[in-house]
Design an enzyme around this catalytic site. Sequence first.
Site, PDB file in Angstrom:
ATOM      1  N   THR B  86       0.820  -1.214   0.000  1.00 28.09           N
ATOM      2  CA  THR B  86       0.000   0.000   0.000  1.00 28.09           C
ATOM      3  C   THR B  86       0.850   1.259   0.000  1.00 28.09           C
ATOM      4  OG1 THR B  86      -1.744  -1.180   1.178  1.00 28.09           O
ATOM      5  CG2 THR B  86      -1.824   1.214   1.249  1.00 28.09           C
ATOM      6  N   THR B 162       1.681  -4.465   4.376  1.00 25.34           N
ATOM      7  CA  THR B 162       1.582  -4.745   5.813  1.00 25.34           C
ATOM      8  C   THR B 162       1.133  -6.173   6.110  1.00 25.34           C
ATOM      9  OG1 THR B 162      -0.647  -3.805   5.830  1.00 25.34           O
ATOM     10  CG2 THR B 162       1.169  -2.347   6.444  1.00 25.34           C
ATOM     11  N   ASP B 163       0.486  -6.827   5.146  1.00 18.67           N
ATOM     12  CA  ASP B 163      -0.070  -8.160   5.418  1.00 18.67           C
ATOM     13  C   ASP B 163       0.965  -9.126   5.983  1.00 18.67           C
ATOM     14  OD1 ASP B 163      -2.532  -7.342   4.368  1.00 18.67           O
ATOM     15  OD2 ASP B 163      -2.875  -9.289   3.408  1.00 18.67           O
ATOM     16  N   LYS B 239       0.900  -7.959  13.056  1.00 27.53           N
ATOM     17  CA  LYS B 239      -0.197  -7.108  12.601  1.00 27.53           C
ATOM     18  C   LYS B 239      -1.453  -7.554  13.332  1.00 27.53           C
ATOM     19  CE  LYS B 239      -2.646  -5.446   8.489  1.00 27.53           C
ATOM     20  NZ  LYS B 239      -2.727  -5.405   7.026  1.00 27.53           N
TER      21      LYS B 239
END
Lengths: 414, 414
Positions: B86, B162-163, B239
């Site tokens: 992202t 970020t996943d 996360k």
Amino acid sequence: MSTKESTFVTGDLVNCRIGESKTEGSFITCRDGMAVVKLESGYNIGVPEGDCSLISRPEIMESAEPAEAEQNQNLPQVTIVSTGGTIASKIDYRTGAVTSQFRATDILHAIPGLASIARFRAIQLCNILSENMTPAIWQQLARAIYEEIKGGAEGVIVTHGTDTMAYSAAAISFMVQTPVPIIFVGSQRSADRPSSDNLMNGLCAAKTAISELGEVAVVMHANTSDDICAIHRGTRVRKMHTSRRDAFQSHGTHPIGIVAYPDLTVSLSPEAMKRGSRSLTLADNLEEQCALITYYPGMDPAILSAYTGYKGIVLSGTGLGHVSSRFIERLSDLIRDGMTVVMTSQCLNGRVCDRVYDTGRDLLSIGVIEGEDMLPEAALVKLMWVLGNATSPEQAREMIQESLVGEIDRRSVA
Amino acid sequence: MSTKESTFVTGDLVNCRIGESKTEGSFITCRDGMAVVKLESGYNIGVPEGDCSLISRPEIMESAEPAEAEQNQNLPQVTIVSTGGTIASKIDYRTGAVTSQFRATDILHAIPGLASIARFRAIQLCNILSENMTPAIWQQLARAIYEEIKGGAEGVIVTHGTDTMAYSAAAISFMVQTPVPIIFVGSQRSADRPSSDNLMNGLCAAKTAISELGEVAVVMHANTSDDICAIHRGTRVRKMHTSRRDAFQSHGTHPIGIVAYPDLTVSLSPEAMKRGSRSLTLADNLEEQCALITYYPGMDPAILSAYTGYKGIVLSGTGLGHVSSRFIERLSDLIRDGMTVVMTSQCLNGRVCDRVYDTGRDLLSIGVIEGEDMLPEAALVKLMWVLGNATSPEQAREMIQESLVGEIDRRSVA
């Protein structure tokens, strides 16, 4: 072998000298003049008995057994269903390990304060460490709870090992629509440890079981101050620490209530389902051929072939609900062959949304169902229940995305 | 088709009337007189352009491109390695979905403030959504980072989706022993959204990359107040929310530092590894035939047969580190055939301890290795690395239980 009798009795809080330092612990037994003492950490040490002095002898260990006949007939009727776990465990003095050995009635004896809260019936459903819990036992548990409520129980307490308590609470949430509280309770530290939480958790659970709540909940320590237990919705709770007493935490919603300790005042949140708002029904079918699969980078899609014949899979994907795009084709085949695939997130908090990124859009296009803001574990149990009760794939899909017992919030809290 | 030119430009913060209410969003494009506006929720709406008014036009979108030659040669040398995600994404105006489209140099253009922090070299390693990250790409990434540091980079920034950022940060932690900061950074909201975190995260990452840190870390929002980024140890971060900007949280340890915003002061904790305390080494072997398996009640041990040929398995067990006792025999067979099996806890917090309960003792007796207080994901990545680098099963076992880069603490914080 020692023949001298020990000056301590099991459960005594003792202070022992080890070299230059002193350490407190709970006296277990004496072997060959060595006191076996359980430390706060959970480990046992052996110390010469003469190096230990008594701090206190817990009253609870000496309390008289409340006889069945002595129960106050004016109090509400509550059933305790025991399944095993630490709250029902004893030390095995031979190995030093903790095993589930209590009968349900022993819980009443261990926590005498219960007798002033309610009249109790005790049922021993099983006596297992909760890692051995199965969907088949959930079905027995659901039937037992249903029969008790039908027979007049104004509340039910299920004593359960903490390992899989959240799964079981979710299962009963779907299987038994209840007008009265069904309270799961356990303990993180066994009764022989100075820091045991079984007394406080047991009393808070009992007060919640006679409260105005009308749903399935988990009642456990809310913090480490011994002053509040949290009441967590059965489908919204997760064990988040291996050993802390405040291990259980609500996800996607705040706790639905608290119990103050030691005054045992129960406060329910406006979101809590109220006593009597639903009528009692039992729907105990479960499709056991369901799996929970956690995705990780590099995971080989070929693993999915092990699930041939399964009726449903919950994926614990990354972020907003993703798996590698290498999974799309295999998942597509499984869905075409009739498998129901639900996407949840290993983030545990927040909502799945597969409309934002390419991978997610591909997953939606092959028929993967977004698990909204459900915990992966709750989604697995719900999938077993939905596939055991829905009459068509379309109905199953609708039920999965609908909040049946508060397991989904349209608007999640953080 | 509309031929009229829009009064807005992409990125404008606009206020649009929808019925009786007003809503703010980020202008994307204009189609047939309808403004396509991205709302804070991430969703796009179409509104007649005349119903929208300009609130502000972000400066960042109009900034001049800092030319390579304009970089200040007196500043420290930092390499940005872009992998996608992202932070490097753009809206696809056709579908409204977010895709990774930026080149590494675009990050410098998007965040002009970077140019006053360091001299940057930009490397485009790949451009993937991070759910498609693989151990093979980790190896390329490790080699690229190693070469950059060897070539004089005083810090490295890895922009990453970020996943799976936490998995990748853990992988690089084991593969590259680094004397300088290697900082993973991403963003939870794309640059076209008013709440995008790419600017603040990027600047905080850059300042951390020239700080006195000497280890692999993840730098992301610490809260939603836009005033602090947390510096998380690469093996200790997870996360924990699908969409919040402060999704990343340290486990088993506190963050090893913070960066204040907007003044960009970096504060490192005493536990943080300091710049220069290790010499640069690369050990990029990975055994990819490793799996992470989450246990759940009712799980069929037959599933394990899908992992025949695997060299290692990390179990994400319940509580202190348990699976059903039905697994003991199958796991025993796999271990006897040479598989390394590591136990972690799906609680994510706290330490595995298999000496307390019967099931745990059985697991230890068949050779399951306790994963201490490692996160399941970090344990998986470590297992891949250990099995790729250990010279014997005994050495592998020792390495797994030893803290190599701060992934284990002998005494965990809550």
